[in-house]
Design an enzyme around this catalytic site. Sequence first.
Site, short mmCIF file in Angstrom:
data_model
loop_
_atom_site.label_atom_id
_atom_site.label_comp_id
_atom_site.label_asym_id
_atom_site.label_seq_id
_atom_site.Cartn_x
_atom_site.Cartn_y
_atom_site.Cartn_z
N HIS A 92 0.86 -1.19 0.00
CA HIS A 92 0.00 0.00 0.00
C HIS A 92 0.89 1.24 0.00
O HIS A 92 1.82 1.35 0.82
CB HIS A 92 -0.90 0.01 1.24
N HIS A 94 1.19 5.77 -1.03
CA HIS A 94 0.52 7.03 -1.32
C HIS A 94 1.18 7.63 -2.57
O HIS A 94 1.59 8.79 -2.56
CB HIS A 94 0.65 8.00 -0.14
N TYR A 119 1.29 -3.85 -20.38
CA TYR A 119 1.76 -4.18 -19.04
C TYR A 119 0.74 -3.82 -17.97
O TYR A 119 0.65 -4.49 -16.95
CB TYR A 119 3.12 -3.50 -18.76
O1 LIG Z 1 -0.28 4.66 4.76
C1 LIG Z 1 -0.51 4.73 5.93
C2 LIG Z 1 -1.90 4.93 6.45
O2 LIG Z 1 -2.82 4.75 5.44
C3 LIG Z 1 0.61 4.64 6.92
O3 LIG Z 1 0.16 4.13 8.15
P1 LIG Z 1 1.14 3.31 9.08
O4 LIG Z 1 2.33 4.20 9.39
O5 LIG Z 1 0.34 2.94 10.29
O6 LIG Z 1 1.58 2.09 8.28
ZN LIG Z 2 -2.19 4.99 3.50
#
Ligand SMILES: O=C(CO)COP(=O)(O)O
Ligand SMILES: [Zn+2]
Length: 208
Positions: A92, A94, A119
Amino acid sequence: MTTALREELCRIGHSLYARGLTFGSSGNISVRRPEGGWIVTPTNVAMGDLDPGQLSILDENGNWIEGPKPTKETFLHTAMYGARRDAGAVVHLHSTHSVAVSVLEDIDPADVLPAITAYYVMKVGALRLIPYFRPGDPALGSTVAGFAAKHHALLLANHGPVVAGADLRSAQYATEELEETAKLFLLLQGHKIRPLTPAQAEALKTRP
Ligand SMILES: O=C(CO)COP(=O)(O)O
Ligand SMILES: [Zn+2]
């Protein structure tokens, strides 16, 4: 084996951070342990600072049993594994362009990005948009669980991507492919585009 997995997870985190694919203390990674349970990144630690000796361990029920406090998105990772028994890792981030796309008004929540490249189709497929929840909200887990069986790549609205793969590398590569495709999609705004045809996209799913 666990030592090698810990090191690989940290190498990937460092690489993602060094290339600006996630920022500050954002993002989290998990990997299934061969002996059962998962290794996950601790909460509030920058991907660039991950240390193989300072990772959190969850048992097979997703409970924290060892190491520093795990990511507040632990339930997001366990929801992905619960719906996808073949998943060995979840990433995950950002990442900027993926987040930008997650904020656009007129996107199809069932299939956010067009099939711009081969791809993208091969590594991501149909990207599902998940409605906004605040980070760490357990309600996100049940929502994600409802979509994850059909989609290994999900885009959390106004937040970022979460992607499952057979192993760490697969999850990493698919997340990077998603980010690059989001960037291309934004670059192409205002242009007439010619995505792959449904037949071209389908052929990529069925042929080696
Ligand atoms: O991406 C994050 C929250 O969505 C980071 O959170 P954490 O530091 O708890 O992993
Ligand atoms: Zn996050």
